[in-house]
Design a protein around this motif. Structure first.
Motif, PDB file in Angstrom:
ATOM      1  N   LEU A 201     -37.486  72.972 -16.529  1.00  0.00           N
ATOM      2  CA  LEU A 201     -37.454  71.676 -17.188  1.00  0.00           C
ATOM      3  C   LEU A 201     -36.127  71.424 -17.893  1.00  0.00           C
ATOM      4  O   LEU A 201     -35.557  72.334 -18.496  1.00  0.00           O
ATOM      5  N   HIS A 202     -35.674  70.206 -17.811  1.00  0.00           N
ATOM      6  CA  HIS A 202     -34.562  69.718 -18.618  1.00  0.00           C
ATOM      7  C   HIS A 202     -35.094  68.574 -19.461  1.00  0.00           C
ATOM      8  O   HIS A 202     -35.979  67.838 -19.035  1.00  0.00           O
TER       9      HIS A 202
ATOM     10  N   SER B  27     -35.705  70.484 -12.602  1.00  0.00           N
ATOM     11  CA  SER B  27     -34.417  70.637 -11.941  1.00  0.00           C
ATOM     12  C   SER B  27     -34.268  72.070 -11.430  1.00  0.00           C
ATOM     13  O   SER B  27     -34.866  72.997 -11.968  1.00  0.00           O
TER      14      SER B  27
ATOM     15  N   HIS C  31     -37.425  62.791 -22.472  1.00  0.00           N
ATOM     16  CA  HIS C  31     -37.768  62.458 -21.092  1.00  0.00           C
ATOM     17  C   HIS C  31     -37.519  63.701 -20.239  1.00  0.00           C
ATOM     18  O   HIS C  31     -36.406  63.906 -19.757  1.00  0.00           O
TER      19      HIS C  31
ATOM     20  N   HIS D 248     -37.505  66.343 -17.117  1.00  0.00           N
ATOM     21  CA  HIS D 248     -37.473  66.296 -15.662  1.00  0.00           C
ATOM     22  C   HIS D 248     -37.264  67.710 -15.130  1.00  0.00           C
ATOM     23  O   HIS D 248     -36.700  68.562 -15.807  1.00  0.00           O
TER      24      HIS D 248
ATOM     25  N   TRP E 108     -36.902  76.372 -10.340  1.00  0.00           N
ATOM     26  CA  TRP E 108     -37.314  75.131 -10.984  1.00  0.00           C
ATOM     27  C   TRP E 108     -37.521  75.350 -12.471  1.00  0.00           C
ATOM     28  O   TRP E 108     -38.119  76.331 -12.880  1.00  0.00           O
TER      29      TRP E 108
END
Length: 138
Positions: free
Chosen positions: A70-71, A61, A57, A59, A68
């Protein structure tokens, strides 16, 4: 996105340095053990089962002064191991060869030569081998 860092988190989880919030430690330990034993197909089958049960999943961050990025929540550790296996090979997952150590590692060395989880274990093993040679010398 560097998925190897997520694989390293899987190593920390298996080695007990992170809490096992998702109940992954035992199964990830089995993935490393199977890979280390040369049972590559079985390791990949287990990893595929984990990928199915723990979907990623992502998101976006921004923290700690970083822009910016992705995690990967939930299945990030499993996805990281899957990325290492597909990019570098399942033989890059290993279990420490030092006596009295069962920690795991991801071998990212260029010559696939890593045998120990840390420099500390490597040093202990080398000292023990040296002392054994000295004891057995005529």
């Amino acid at each position: 996105m560097d998925l190897t860092s997520y694989a390293e988190l899987a190593v920390l989880l298996v080695n007990g340095e992170l809490p096992d919030e998702n109940g992954l430690r035992e199964e990830l330990t089995s993935v490393f053990a199977l890979a280390d034993a040369g049972k590559h197909e079985e390791a990949v089958e287990l990893l595929n089962a984990l990928l199915a049960r723990h979907p990623v999943h992502p998101h976006i961050s921004a923290h700690d002064g970083q822009g910016w990025h992705l995690h990967l929540a939930e299945g990030g550790l499993v996805m990281g191991l899957a990325a290492v296996v597909t990019d570098l090979g399942v033989d890059r997952l290993g279990v420490c060869r030092a006596a009295r150590c069962a920690n795991v590692f991801v071998d990212t060395s260029s010559n696939r030569s890593r045998r120990y989880c840390s420099e500390r274990c490597a040093s202990r093993a080398n000292v023990a081998a040296y002392r054994a040679r000295r004891r057995n010398a005529p």
